[in-house]
Design a protein around this motif. Structure first.
Motif: not given
Lengths: 408, 408, 408
Positions: A60, A62-63, A189, A251, A317, A319
């Motif tokens: 999960g 966080e960005s 994070r 990415n 993006m 990931t």
């Protein structure tokens, strides 16, 4: 009373261990250890070292992404700067660099002839088929009007912003986009581990950053990307993209092993053309959108300049995942490993009890049989003593395959 | 030396298997096999077939969405086209179609009377309670001014953009929104498996796409959605939404089993009203926002046209996961399955050793007891030979329930 | 034939259980139970209660965020309202409040002197080093022109929007931002469980919401946030942020245990400065972007007003997961727990068979040895009867450590 209690306590603090048969046979012994070795190698090598099954993973991420484009380009004999060609301007994770603008100036509300051969007509009836169409520049009124530049044929009339847009004009795209630079600031994070990272090292100085350009090998952590390089990495030609528009994915991948030093938790950039899955479809090649700038005449009438913008859209993006040692997956996988090693006996049991010379003898050693008849007989004979129970060992037909289900 | 070494090697290549008691009893036998069958059915049917526990799952779907709205609507006797009613214009995954605009033209910086009955006053003091309020159209100056159209009562004065907005006017919303169409281009990627997919088949031609309209059964893969249909699927009335605004979620769900042919990896659309959780709260029904267009007079003074836009906001949300066979989860679940089958003996042990006729005899067969006293006696008697150790089998009080903990 | 069939059926419905040795020894008994207790405590306390290993977790939270800012501020002697200082206006999850604007009015396309000491020159050659620079306000022409206010030195000429921007001016930021309020409407959904929640209780009335302000303890569910408070929670000073800009993360965390009442599924807010990882780098302190407003002169020439906006950017980030009881993880973890309890015997076996007094005797009890030689002898002696097989029990050298691999 107390002695009964003590009896229970004594019975409780006992230790129960399985009675084992040790088969001193080279053939089964070697197979046994070999199977165990294979299982151990698999678990240590693949499950634990390669797949890091001892870690808990946080997916999960966080960005937050901030972008800034720099560069100047010539388009329609005008110099375009960032405020002119980047939309939206606030430096979001998705932004467009407009490379070709079809501008229709001074549009007022009213009625006029639609543009295009498709809308040519001789009578009003010719236009009725276009009623309700969404592929026009305005609402079809159903009237066929004569246009000055086309005396024989008329054009269907539309109501809306006039004059109608002519998007068939040939316009030179702004190829200077090649030399534009994109600065990307990405902070991430991992909430599970409360780890925060930025996409360039804290040791990088402002001058270092201003001078560098991203290169996969030479400058893998430089946050400034030349648009030409990015297009290059995706294998696209700037000419096609600049004139038709397109979608490029930047990415940023974070794969962090937090059991190591935090400095090894670094981003990895990759670049793709996002509309690749649609390459075979003839439709919607490229990327464009329309927007308008609104003006007022002196007497307060609204008019606008319509822009059909062909743009290169960049999607940054982010990931990633982070892994860190945790007892729960470690334990579960260790237990699975141990149990799997134990499952090796299943195979050996099948060999031992079926295919080995003396299989019947091994069965007799492994299985002790007790039937209801014996038990009943022993109860009838001497109900108080079970020591007199005579063991009746005989070969069991229970196959090794069956013991697969009950062996543990 | 060599023979000791050989002894160790010989001892190492042995095979140890548990000694088992085979109980030939129909009652326990049937219970045993039944329990095993149930456990196997559970694992095969539920864990493996239904829950696909043999797959590894990628939940970190990467997605890029491009949207394009088409259609014309009448609002305030003007024809609105895409450049007028869609915001933001660049075709993002979140976009608004403005359906009602409250326009306040020609606002200049200055001081004027606030709008609304709440701000009526007779003396300056009446206005002091509004100091610092954020629910006004400008900064309250604390002065009560007379307005021409209301000679008895005054209005509190504000400083800011004048005249103040009157958002209580009745305006007919643009119901033509019903016939607008939304084209959605969505390309996704599962990074774990490096699989890229688009939301419409590559075999679809441009003409097919241009003509179709999404329908759950007839055209489930058509990427063009009629707004009226979408509102219908969510059970909302276009009248309420167009006049109050609202938030609609277009969910694209990708559930892919990559063990099958990639062509089965297709999107599934669903539509929801996103502000549904707040339906019971009286506040913030609908959705609106304010924006301004800026102009300059001939002498360079700035003025603006304020728009309070009631809009239908569409959030295209892409979710999904992909599963593919992987040895690690398969092995862990297989081991769990085998071990679980083995756990069936726990239940049978309890029955066998406690509730069956001849339980004591079965206990005597299963458990061989050895106490510290015996061991000590045997050491004293013949320290060199343990063959003379006389087995002293007696009934153990260790219950089957206890053996639950130690049975494997 | 039938009796053979019956024989197989009889053999199938048997029950096989391991033969166990019960060691009645206080030392091993207590160690055994203690190890088992520790393992049970670990699984019950940590794995099941603390880590909730009996639940399946949905991490694919779907979220929709709507924001609305309210408040008025003074900047450059003008009153700014929401339409002036919020960008983008539609109430997205990422929005900027502009706190300082450097405005360059009336820019026309043309050629003029670049701004800044860096671009001072005496001859054209001095300007050639700036060719192709992206850090200018336009394209460097390579010409050095004399400027009226600097008679000795010239400035390099640029082509583009003129006059060039001077972003070195001292402008007072709009500190009123402190009193602005942000209303956040967040609705989330856990697709796996089809649970939808909003970020404020349905029992909250419109008046309650309008009057409240978020406070971590007093009003943890109030959806209205004072900007000053938010900056305070992140430990940032409003003066620095307002003049340099910055990025603030408003994190809404949903951790839901759906085995409990749904009313306990509530958001938790936290606030961070997102550019914290870059605090040590001298570059790109703060946050700013440029945008332009376009105008037309009477005769149709385009001109624009360039804004360099220093803004506080708010990223509303929604994260979370929901857990609910599910049989699969429960079973797998239960099996792991049971198996782990069984693994306690490994430790006890090592102690029993190696370190305890009478270890050799215990080994003799636990291990029954059978060698190939015996089996061959027994086959030769009486091929028809295996009852005469004389057990030859002797001490095995198989260490307890080895039995670690084969104990189950």
């Amino acid at each position: 009373m107390g002695s009964v209690m003590l009896g229970y306590v004594t019975d409780f603090f006992t230790y129960e261990t399985t009675k084992s048969v040790v088969v001193k046979s080279w053939s089964v012994g070697i197979i046994n250890r070999l199977v165990q070795l294979l299982i151990i190698i698999y678990f240590v090598g693949w499950v634990f070292i390669h797949e890091k099954a001892y870690q808990v993973t946080d997916t999960g991420i966080e960005s937050s992404v901030m972008t800034k484009v720099k560069g100047f380009g010539y388009h329609n004999d005008r110099v375009m700067d960032v405020a002119d060609y980047v939309y939206p301007p606030q430096g979001a994770d998705i932004f467009c660099i407009m490379t070709k603008l079809i501008v229709t100036e001074n549009q007022f509300q009213g009625k006029c002839a639609e543009f295009g051969e498709r809308f040519s007509c001789t009578t009003d009836k010719d236009c009725h088929k276009h009623f309700g169409s969404v592929l026009t520049n305005g609402v079809i009124t159903g009237v066929c009007i004569q246009t000055s530049n086309d005396t024989l044929n008329g054009r269907c009339e539309i109501e809306g912003w006039c004059p109608a847009e002519n998007d068939q004009v040939e316009i030179q795209p702004m190829l200077d986009v090649n030399n534009f630079t994109i600065f990307i600031k990405n902070s991430i994070r991992f909430p599970l581990f409360n780890v925060t990272r930025g996409n360039f090292p804290t040791t990088m100085t402002a001058t270092e950053i201003k001078r560098c350009t991203y290169h996969p090998e030479k400058h893998p952590f430089c946050p400034i990307f030349r648009v030409g390089d990015v297009l290059n990495y995706t294998g696209q030609s700037v000419d096609t993209l600049a004139s038709q528009g397109g979608e490029i994915g930047i990415n940023i991948e974070w794969k962090c092993n937090l059991d190591l030093n935090i400095d090894y938790c670094v981003p990895k950039y990759s670049f793709t053309r996002l509309d690749a899955p649609f390459a075979k479809n003839a439709i919607s090649k490229g990327y464009n959108f329309r927007f308008a700038k609104y003006f007022k005449t002196e007497n307060g009438t609204d008019f606008r300049t319509l822009h059909k913008a062909f743009a290169i859209r960049f999607d940054v993006m982010v990931t990633g995942n982070a892994g860190k040692f945790n007892t729960i997956p470690t334990l579960i996988n260790l237990v699975a490993a141990f149990t799997s090693v134990g499952l090796g006996t299943v195979l050996c049991d099948i060999i031992l009890l079926n295919f080995l010379k003396g299989a019947a003898q091994y069965k007799a050693k492994k299985f002790e049989e007790v039937s209801e008849a014996q038990i009943e007989a022993s109860i009838a004979q001497s109900p108080g003593s079970q020591l007199s129970l005579k063991p009746c060992i005989k070969s069991s037909y229970d196959s090794g395959a069956m013991s697969l289900a009950t062996s543990d």
